[in-house]
Motif scaffolding. Structure first.
Motif, PDB file in Angstrom:
ATOM      1  N   CYS A 160      17.448   0.977   4.453  1.00  0.00           N
ATOM      2  CA  CYS A 160      17.207   2.142   5.302  1.00  0.00           C
ATOM      3  C   CYS A 160      17.384   1.811   6.778  1.00  0.00           C
ATOM      4  O   CYS A 160      17.377   2.706   7.631  1.00  0.00           O
ATOM      5  N   GLY A 161      17.536   0.533   7.093  1.00  0.00           N
ATOM      6  CA  GLY A 161      17.693   0.122   8.482  1.00  0.00           C
ATOM      7  C   GLY A 161      16.391  -0.211   9.175  1.00  0.00           C
ATOM      8  O   GLY A 161      16.386  -0.635  10.330  1.00  0.00           O
ATOM      9  N   ARG A 162      15.273  -0.030   8.485  1.00  0.00           N
ATOM     10  CA  ARG A 162      13.976  -0.327   9.073  1.00  0.00           C
ATOM     11  C   ARG A 162      13.470  -1.693   8.602  1.00  0.00           C
ATOM     12  O   ARG A 162      13.977  -2.242   7.626  1.00  0.00           O
ATOM     13  N   GLU A 163      12.462  -2.202   9.311  1.00  0.00           N
ATOM     14  CA  GLU A 163      11.856  -3.471   8.912  1.00  0.00           C
ATOM     15  C   GLU A 163      11.241  -3.329   7.529  1.00  0.00           C
ATOM     16  O   GLU A 163      10.737  -2.270   7.164  1.00  0.00           O
ATOM     17  N   LEU A 164      11.303  -4.399   6.750  1.00  0.00           N
ATOM     18  CA  LEU A 164      10.779  -4.362   5.388  1.00  0.00           C
ATOM     19  C   LEU A 164       9.330  -3.895   5.377  1.00  0.00           C
ATOM     20  O   LEU A 164       8.506  -4.341   6.179  1.00  0.00           O
ATOM     21  N   CYS A 165       9.022  -2.999   4.443  1.00  0.00           N
ATOM     22  CA  CYS A 165       7.659  -2.462   4.333  1.00  0.00           C
ATOM     23  C   CYS A 165       6.660  -3.580   4.072  1.00  0.00           C
ATOM     24  O   CYS A 165       5.564  -3.598   4.636  1.00  0.00           O
ATOM     25  N   CYS A 166       7.031  -4.524   3.202  1.00  0.00           N
ATOM     26  CA  CYS A 166       6.095  -5.578   2.818  1.00  0.00           C
ATOM     27  C   CYS A 166       5.727  -6.481   3.983  1.00  0.00           C
ATOM     28  O   CYS A 166       4.610  -6.995   4.052  1.00  0.00           O
TER      29      CYS A 166
END
Length: 300
Positions: A160-166
């Motif tokens: 998604c282009g965002r930093e990893l949720c984890c």
């Protein structure tokens, strides 16, 4: 009544709760607390909330606000972690060991160094531990972790282009299954629903309950139904808007709201669900089994 705050020791790590006592605590404060492994330095990440004590085990109190000496010790430990990582990596390569070093952690008081690694199976690292003990003269712990925890520690960007949720905000890993992707009408291609760790993406759980709620009462995909324009077959659905696309006998497609579906013919059976290629199905099952099984963590 206690004054409880949440403390995090690592960026993106789990939040632990402590009693602030009478200390002037606020979000962002650096504090020294007592943990199971000794003293630790963390950062307050949740505002103070007053709660009545519950249970037999009281919440541990914050020892003190971090002093300049405490912050200097923390910076010293971080530098030692980098040196320990480089040294351990060099010894792993020299001994040609089948393991991947992920990270290191030095306890606040320096009494132990933890080395996090991944491997396909068990690794005999007794000789490696001897090298590390001889170099750092402290207790050494080798902790095997799974690929999801590896991604959490290393970080990165998702599709998604965002930093990893984890690595950014998830405190714990929730079970993920292929069914969650299917219920949300997502592609069942393993490459599209897998994260950088190779397991099913954690974000599949975020809207799963919402889709189940919105899908409640909707006719199943592939069913025949009766509409005000005639009998037809449901070929697509917009679950969030509760709209079904129906193909009429003349080939015309119409969009109908759930309330406009008059019913389902009793004498017609539902069509078979969309078939998945055997090889792709096996990949999906493997992903599902990997995610729902043990995380693969091991302490030694």
């Amino acid at each position: 009544m206690g004054r409880i705050v949440g403390v995090r020791f690592r960026p993106g790590g789990k939040i632990y709760h402590f009693d602030a006592g009478d200390l002037p605590i606020k979000v962002g404060s650096r504090v020294v607390v007592e943990t199971e492994q000794g003293l630790g330095l963390g950062q307050v990440v949740t505002p103070v909330r007053e709660v009545f004590p519950e249970g037999k085990n009281p919440i541990k109190k914050i020892q003190q606000l971090a002093t300049e000496d405490d912050l200097w010790q923390h910076e010293k430990n971080m530098a030692r972690e980098k040196f320990a990582f480089d040294f351990c990596l060099e010894r792993i390569k020299a001994r040609e060991m089948g393991m991947k070093l992920v990270g290191t952690e030095v306890l606040f008081d320096g009494s132990k160094i933890i080395f996090y690694y991944t491997a396909d199976g068990r690794v005999d690292f007794r000789s490696l531990v001897k090298d590390l003990v001889g170099k750092f003269r402290t207790r050494i712990e080798m902790r095997q972790i799974g690929v999801r925890h590896e991604s959490k520690m290393i970080g990165g960007l998702g599709c998604c282009g965002r930093e990893l949720c984890c690595s950014s905000f998830l405190n714990e890993f929730a079970p993920v299954s292929v069914k969650m992707a299917k219920e949300q009408n997502l592609s069942l291609n393993p490459t599209k629903i897998s994260g950088v760790c190779g397991r099913l993406m954690c974000c599949l759980t975020f809207e799963y309950e919402t889709y189940l709620e919105k899908k409640r009462g909707l006719p199943k995909l592939g069913k025949r139904c009766l509409t005000c324009q005639g009998e037809g077959k449901i070929v697509r659905q917009n679950i969030l808007e509760r709209i079904s696309t129906v193909v009429l006998p003349d080939g015309k497609e119409v969009d109908v709201y759930h309330e406009e579906v008059l019913g389902e013919p009793d004498d017609l059976e539902s069509l078979e669900e969309e078939e998945i290629e055997a090889e792709e199905l096996k990949q999906l099952e493997d992903l599902d089994n990997q995610t729902s099984g043990p995380t693969g963590e091991r302490e030694s």
